[in-house]
Design an enzyme around this catalytic site. Structure first.
Site, short mmCIF file in Angstrom:
data_model
loop_
_atom_site.label_atom_id
_atom_site.label_comp_id
_atom_site.label_asym_id
_atom_site.label_seq_id
_atom_site.Cartn_x
_atom_site.Cartn_y
_atom_site.Cartn_z
N ILE A 262 -54.34 -24.13 33.74
CA ILE A 262 -53.78 -23.23 32.73
C ILE A 262 -54.17 -23.69 31.33
CG2 ILE A 262 -51.55 -24.46 32.56
CD1 ILE A 262 -50.22 -21.61 32.42
N CYS A 263 -54.38 -22.73 30.44
CA CYS A 263 -54.66 -23.04 29.04
C CYS A 263 -53.84 -22.06 28.19
CB CYS A 263 -56.17 -22.96 28.75
SG CYS A 263 -56.87 -21.32 28.90
N ALA A 264 -54.32 -21.73 27.02
CA ALA A 264 -53.56 -20.82 26.16
C ALA A 264 -53.64 -19.37 26.63
CB ALA A 264 -54.03 -20.94 24.71
#
Length: 108
Positions: free
Chosen positions: A67-69
């Site tokens: 997951i990232c932004a």
């Protein structure tokens, strides 16, 4: 090369809320400053640019939810991990922006 799995933020949040990701590893590839702003308690922070140096922390026998932004950096990490022989990598579509809305994060 096979493409990696993509999970919707709603499905991912549902699995998290039901405790169904305990055998998996949720890896947040954002930067420390982004992590400090808000993050999932269930995740570990390994910023994208440090992934190559931290491959020894990533088990090959567990699902890895990346997951990232917003889902772009995490997709790049998924491609990289597949190139390194990781087979069970899953990109969280929409990233923390989408997951935070579904989980009702409060911002200061």
């Amino acid at each position: 090369m096979d493409s990696f799995e993509i999970i919707s933020p709603r499905e991912f949040t549902g699995l998290l809320n039901k405790g169904e990701l305990e055998d998996a590893l949720v890896i947040d590839v954002r930067e420390q400053m982004e992590w400090e702003y808000y993050h999932l308690e269930e995740s570990i922070l390994i910023p994208m640019n440090t992934i190559p140096a931290n491959l020894d922390q990533l088990p090959r026998d567990r699902k890895l939810y990346i997951i990232c932004a917003h889902g772009v950096r995490s997709a790049n990490v998924c491609y990289f991990l597949q190139e390194q022989g990781y087979e069970d990598v899953i990109n969280v579509d929409g990233g923390m922006a989408a997951v935070a809305m579904l989980r009702g994060f409060q911002y200061d």
